[in-house]
Motif scaffolding. Structure first.
Motif, mmCIF file in Angstrom:
data_model
loop_
_atom_site.group_PDB
_atom_site.id
_atom_site.type_symbol
_atom_site.label_atom_id
_atom_site.label_comp_id
_atom_site.label_asym_id
_atom_site.label_seq_id
_atom_site.Cartn_x
_atom_site.Cartn_y
_atom_site.Cartn_z
ATOM 1 N N ALA A 28 0.836 -1.211 0.000
ATOM 2 C CA ALA A 28 0.000 0.000 0.000
ATOM 3 C C ALA A 28 0.867 1.256 0.000
ATOM 4 O O ALA A 28 0.538 2.250 -0.670
ATOM 5 C CB ALA A 28 -0.935 -0.016 1.205
ATOM 6 N N LEU A 29 1.980 1.221 0.730
ATOM 7 C CA LEU A 29 2.879 2.375 0.779
ATOM 8 C C LEU A 29 3.432 2.697 -0.604
ATOM 9 O O LEU A 29 3.462 3.858 -1.015
ATOM 10 C CB LEU A 29 4.013 2.112 1.766
ATOM 11 C CG LEU A 29 5.040 3.232 1.929
ATOM 12 C CD1 LEU A 29 4.392 4.508 2.443
ATOM 13 C CD2 LEU A 29 6.163 2.778 2.862
ATOM 14 N N ILE A 30 3.849 1.673 -1.337
ATOM 15 C CA ILE A 30 4.382 1.932 -2.686
ATOM 16 C C ILE A 30 3.278 2.427 -3.616
ATOM 17 O O ILE A 30 3.517 3.275 -4.476
ATOM 18 C CB ILE A 30 5.098 0.686 -3.242
ATOM 19 C CG1 ILE A 30 6.330 0.382 -2.385
ATOM 20 C CG2 ILE A 30 5.518 0.896 -4.702
ATOM 21 C CD1 ILE A 30 7.080 -0.864 -2.781
ATOM 22 N N GLN B 264 3.193 6.133 -5.648
ATOM 23 C CA GLN B 264 2.840 6.393 -7.045
ATOM 24 C C GLN B 264 1.857 7.561 -7.151
ATOM 25 O O GLN B 264 1.953 8.385 -8.061
ATOM 26 C CB GLN B 264 2.261 5.141 -7.703
ATOM 27 C CG GLN B 264 3.172 3.927 -7.662
ATOM 28 C CD GLN B 264 4.570 4.203 -8.157
ATOM 29 O OE1 GLN B 264 4.768 4.728 -9.246
ATOM 30 N NE2 GLN B 264 5.562 3.848 -7.353
ATOM 31 N N VAL B 265 0.935 7.639 -6.203
ATOM 32 C CA VAL B 265 -0.001 8.778 -6.166
ATOM 33 C C VAL B 265 0.778 10.072 -5.937
ATOM 34 O O VAL B 265 0.547 11.085 -6.603
ATOM 35 C CB VAL B 265 -1.077 8.573 -5.073
ATOM 36 C CG1 VAL B 265 -1.931 9.822 -4.916
ATOM 37 C CG2 VAL B 265 -1.942 7.365 -5.398
ATOM 38 N N PHE C 104 11.611 3.414 -0.867
ATOM 39 C CA PHE C 104 12.643 2.467 -0.446
ATOM 40 C C PHE C 104 12.251 1.730 0.830
ATOM 41 O O PHE C 104 12.631 0.577 1.016
ATOM 42 C CB PHE C 104 13.995 3.161 -0.289
ATOM 43 C CG PHE C 104 14.659 3.478 -1.600
ATOM 44 C CD1 PHE C 104 15.005 2.463 -2.478
ATOM 45 C CD2 PHE C 104 14.927 4.778 -1.969
ATOM 46 C CE1 PHE C 104 15.617 2.743 -3.697
ATOM 47 C CE2 PHE C 104 15.533 5.076 -3.178
ATOM 48 C CZ PHE C 104 15.880 4.055 -4.047
ATOM 49 N N SER C 105 11.484 2.378 1.688
ATOM 50 C CA SER C 105 11.009 1.694 2.902
ATOM 51 C C SER C 105 10.121 0.516 2.525
ATOM 52 O O SER C 105 10.324 -0.601 3.004
ATOM 53 C CB SER C 105 10.246 2.671 3.803
ATOM 54 O OG SER C 105 11.099 3.680 4.274
ATOM 55 N N CYS D 126 1.502 2.565 -12.826
ATOM 56 C CA CYS D 126 2.247 1.972 -11.705
ATOM 57 C C CYS D 126 1.371 1.887 -10.457
ATOM 58 O O CYS D 126 1.378 0.871 -9.750
ATOM 59 C CB CYS D 126 3.509 2.789 -11.418
ATOM 60 S SG CYS D 126 4.805 2.605 -12.662
ATOM 61 N N GLY D 127 0.606 2.930 -10.186
ATOM 62 C CA GLY D 127 -0.294 2.909 -9.039
ATOM 63 C C GLY D 127 -1.371 1.846 -9.183
ATOM 64 O O GLY D 127 -1.699 1.141 -8.220
ATOM 65 N N ALA D 128 -1.908 1.714 -10.385
ATOM 66 C CA ALA D 128 -2.941 0.694 -10.629
ATOM 67 C C ALA D 128 -2.364 -0.711 -10.453
ATOM 68 O O ALA D 128 -3.028 -1.590 -9.890
ATOM 69 C CB ALA D 128 -3.525 0.861 -12.030
ATOM 70 N N LEU D 129 -1.131 -0.927 -10.917
ATOM 71 C CA LEU D 129 -0.491 -2.236 -10.741
ATOM 72 C C LEU D 129 -0.284 -2.557 -9.261
ATOM 73 O O LEU D 129 -0.522 -3.682 -8.818
ATOM 74 C CB LEU D 129 0.849 -2.285 -11.476
ATOM 75 C CG LEU D 129 0.785 -2.480 -12.974
ATOM 76 C CD1 LEU D 129 2.164 -2.290 -13.600
ATOM 77 C CD2 LEU D 129 0.231 -3.859 -13.316
ATOM 78 N N MET D 130 0.140 -1.565 -8.489
ATOM 79 C CA MET D 130 0.340 -1.794 -7.055
ATOM 80 C C MET D 130 -0.988 -2.072 -6.361
ATOM 81 O O MET D 130 -1.068 -2.922 -5.477
ATOM 82 C CB MET D 130 1.048 -0.598 -6.410
ATOM 83 C CG MET D 130 2.479 -0.399 -6.852
ATOM 84 S SD MET D 130 3.573 -1.839 -6.654
ATOM 85 C CE MET D 130 3.524 -2.073 -4.895
#
Length: 192
Positions: free
Chosen positions: A82-84, A88-89, A112-113, A173-177
């Motif tokens: 969720a953080l990644i 992206q957002v 990176f976290s 990228c956000g949709a993939l995550m």
């Protein structure tokens, strides 16, 4: 043994995840360096953002692994995904206006976290979830999908940026995550 690996629900989730994680990582690097330059940081000085972000994320990982030892592996794993997605957002919003250095640095720390937590836990999970008789095959499939994710991220990230701009890249990228978060949600963490 390959059929057993490809029909194992837990391994399928992890294989999908490792592909997405590395595709998103490579796709991001199509745009992030240019955004740092736009924010006023010369290419030679990008290490001033990346190095502190990576080092600070390693410090954070100590607390994360303590949570894992207390039985919160699934929560930590899903939170990292969720953080990644949220990164992206943030990158999408930064790309919509003039990028600013401090928000970008904060987003790199957050990325990176999440990335380091996932990078450390996923291979361990794959090895622990795989039935003993197919563990080698399972790790081979996992590593192959990781490499394919790198390739897809670079190739498709460049194409998306060219066709739909940086904002389109971060939307994908956000949709993939988010899709990975949905796929990973029903996971069952293996025992120690």
């Amino acid at each position: 043994s390959l059929k057993m690996v490809l029909s194992h629900a837990g391994l399928l989730r992890l294989n999908f995840g490792v592909f997405v994680l590395h595709a998103v990582q490579l796709a991001m690097w199509v745009a992030v360096p240019a955004m740092l330059v736009q924010a006023g940081l010369s290419k030679e000085d990008h290490w001033q953002v990346y190095l502190p972000a990576v080092l600070a994320s390693f410090v954070l990982m100590g607390g994360v692994f303590a949570m894992e030892r207390r039985g919160h592996l699934k929560k930590v794993f899903l939170a990292a995904i969720a953080l990644i997605a949220l990164v992206q957002v943030g990158l999408f919003l930064q790309s919509a206006a003039t990028a600013h250095l401090w928000p970008l640095a904060g987003l790199m720390f957050a990325f990176f976290s999440g990335f380091n937590v996932l990078e450390a836990t996923q291979p361990s999970l794959a090895s622990r979830m795989a039935p003993a008789e197919v563990r080698g095959t399972a790790m081979g499939v996992y590593n192959t999908l990781q490499s394919l994710g790198f390739f897809a991220g670079g190739a498709i990230g460049g194409w998306i940026t060219k066709a739909h701009g940086v904002q389109g890249l971060f939307m994908v990228c956000g949709a993939l995550m988010l899709l990975w978060l949905i796929v990973a949600w029903p996971m069952k963490a293996p025992g120690r």
